[in-house]
Design an enzyme around this catalytic site. Structure first.
Site, PDB file in Angstrom:
ATOM      1  N   LYS A  33     -10.932 -14.502  20.371  1.00  0.00           N
ATOM      2  CA  LYS A  33     -11.173 -14.817  19.242  1.00  0.00           C
ATOM      3  C   LYS A  33     -10.581 -13.659  18.350  1.00  0.00           C
ATOM      4  O   LYS A  33      -9.324 -12.751  18.310  1.00  0.00           O
ATOM      5  CB  LYS A  33     -12.562 -13.226  19.398  1.00  0.00           C
ATOM      6  CG  LYS A  33     -12.551 -12.115  19.137  1.00  0.00           C
ATOM      7  CD  LYS A  33     -13.710 -11.442  19.634  1.00  0.00           C
ATOM      8  CE  LYS A  33     -13.342 -10.251  19.697  1.00  0.00           C
ATOM      9  NZ  LYS A  33     -14.722  -9.529  20.368  1.00  0.00           N
ATOM     10  N   TYR A 258       2.999   1.421  -8.334  1.00  0.00           N
ATOM     11  CA  TYR A 258       1.597   1.444  -8.898  1.00  0.00           C
ATOM     12  C   TYR A 258       1.553   2.919  -9.309  1.00  0.00           C
ATOM     13  O   TYR A 258       1.420   3.748  -8.567  1.00  0.00           O
ATOM     14  CB  TYR A 258       1.295   0.774  -8.866  1.00  0.00           C
ATOM     15  CG  TYR A 258       1.104  -1.196  -8.944  1.00  0.00           C
ATOM     16  CD1 TYR A 258       1.527  -0.693 -10.136  1.00  0.00           C
ATOM     17  CD2 TYR A 258       1.199  -1.618  -7.972  1.00  0.00           C
ATOM     18  CE1 TYR A 258       1.396  -3.163 -10.506  1.00  0.00           C
ATOM     19  CE2 TYR A 258       1.934  -3.343  -8.460  1.00  0.00           C
ATOM     20  CZ  TYR A 258       1.924  -3.652  -9.540  1.00  0.00           C
ATOM     21  OH  TYR A 258       1.960  -5.528  -9.246  1.00  0.00           O
TER      22      TYR A 258
END
Ligand SMILES: *Cc1c(COP(=O)(O)O)cnc(C)c1O
Length: 366
Positions: A33, A258
């Protein structure tokens, strides 16, 4: 932009390691999955089938249809079950749903009757995780009702274990006792499921009594077993690399990235590695994680950005633009998925699943 290398021999090795633990008589349902935990669902599905897996485990109907469209004809079990309106498609694509709602069973039975065939399903029971499955209190009634549905074939009976990686917790034993009671109930009602299964990776490794007739390994096949078994080794299947897109001197006292969460303590060579949180490089690695350049460990400095992150190249003096950088794998402790998970405050499953969810990742199979 990340390069994800998938080591198919390692996957095969891990599959055989599972086999050596559970023995020849227990079937293996490889769980592929979520794009095989970020490793590539189609390719690993094919690989698992070549290794002799009788059935594949996936999450949703959409994943099942994707496998069928790619030409996979083997039995496929939908572990997360179905919405009622998906039943037609499940039958059309020959997908075997886990069923835990009577309404869905009835709908499948109706479709089966219309088509004049028996629809194989696996009944899923909630033995204590409080997620998917018939509740303990409703299980006897559910079994009785489904037994009466002429166009349903109960091919499997399953449950899922919540705490199989925790040897201290009594929960697994408790869940297994409840599951045994349900199996007894089902057999007394006349059901003859070919597959009885409960074990995920943790249970395969920790609880032999959970193996029944089939096991459902996921994470251990990808080389990150959540527990250890003496004498059995698992190999990482995924390695993630990128390249330095910039290398330059940054003077002392400058902010990196940042919000300037890193200030250069002295003049430093700073490298920029392509690949950011949009590609699955967890932002929690900011100022904590490390990458490998050449054979040198280079710390991540500043905040991880969307497209890239910065590294301190003090120890990799020869590093230059274009050089390969290892982010995950490669045999280093610093770039192991376990280390990433620890630094990011999560589990290796989530690290894997997020690698390359964007469109900027190139996956290569070896
Ligand atoms: C995902 C999943 C598994 C595989 O679990 P791992 O811990 O990765 O081995 C097994 N069974 C079910 C029902 C699952 O949803």
């Amino acid at each position: 932009m990340l390069n994800v290398r998938i080591d198919l021999p390692a996957f095969r090795h891990n599959y055989n390691a599972v086999k050596s633990i559970v023995g020849e008589k227990v079937a293996i349902l490889p769980v592929v999955k979520a794009d095989a935990y970020g490793h590539g669902m189609l390719r690993l599905a094919e690989e698992a089938l070549k290794l002799g897996a009788p059935m594949l485990g996936i999450g949703t109907l959409e994943e099942g249809i994707a496998l069928r469209r790619d030409g996979i004809a083997a039995p496929v079990l939908l572990l997360d079950g179905l919405f009622m309106e998906q039943a037609e498609d499940a039958v059309k694509y020959h997908l075997t749903p886990a069923v835990y709602l009577l309404g869905v069973a009835k709908e499948l039975n109706r479709i089966g009757r219309k088509k004049g065939k028996k629809i194989p399903i696996h009944l899923k029971f909630d033995t204590g995780m409080s997620r998917l499955g018939f509740a303990m209190a409703e299980s006897r009634d559910a079994i009785a009702q489904i037994k009466k549905m002429k166009n349903i074939q109960v091919e499997g009976i399953m449950t899922h274990l919540a705490s199989s990686t925790d040897l201290q917790s009594p929960q697994t034993e408790h869940q297994l006792r409840r599951f045994e009671a349900i199996i007894g109930e089902a057999k007394r009602a006349g059901l003859k499921p070919a597959y009885i299964h409960a074990a995920n990776s943790g249970a395969i490794l920790n609880f032999k009594s959970s193996h029944f007739t089939m096991v459902r390994p996921g994470i251990m096949l990808y080389g990150a077993p959540p527990a250890e078994v003496k004498g059995v080794e698992f190999r990482p299947v995924m390695a993630v690399t990128s390249r330095l897109i910039s290398v330059k001197e940054v003077s002392q006292g400058e902010g990196v990235g940042y919000n300037a969460t890193y200030i250069t303590p002295r003049k430093k060579r700073v490298g920029v590695v392509l690949g950011g949180y949009a590609d699955g490089v967890n932002r929690m690695l900011s100022n904590k994680g490390a990458a490998i350049v050449g054979d040198k460990i280079v710390p991540i400095i500043g905040n991880v950005c969307m497209d890239d992150f910065m590294v301190d190249l003090s120890r990799a003096t020869a590093a230059k633009v274009g050089d390969e950088v290892t982010l995950l794998g490669g045999g280093y402790e610093e770039t192991s998925v376990e280390k990433w998970a620890e630094l990011a405050g999560t589990i290796s499953y989530e690290i894997f699943c997020r690698i390359g969810v964007g469109s900027r990742t190139k996956r290569v199979y070896r």
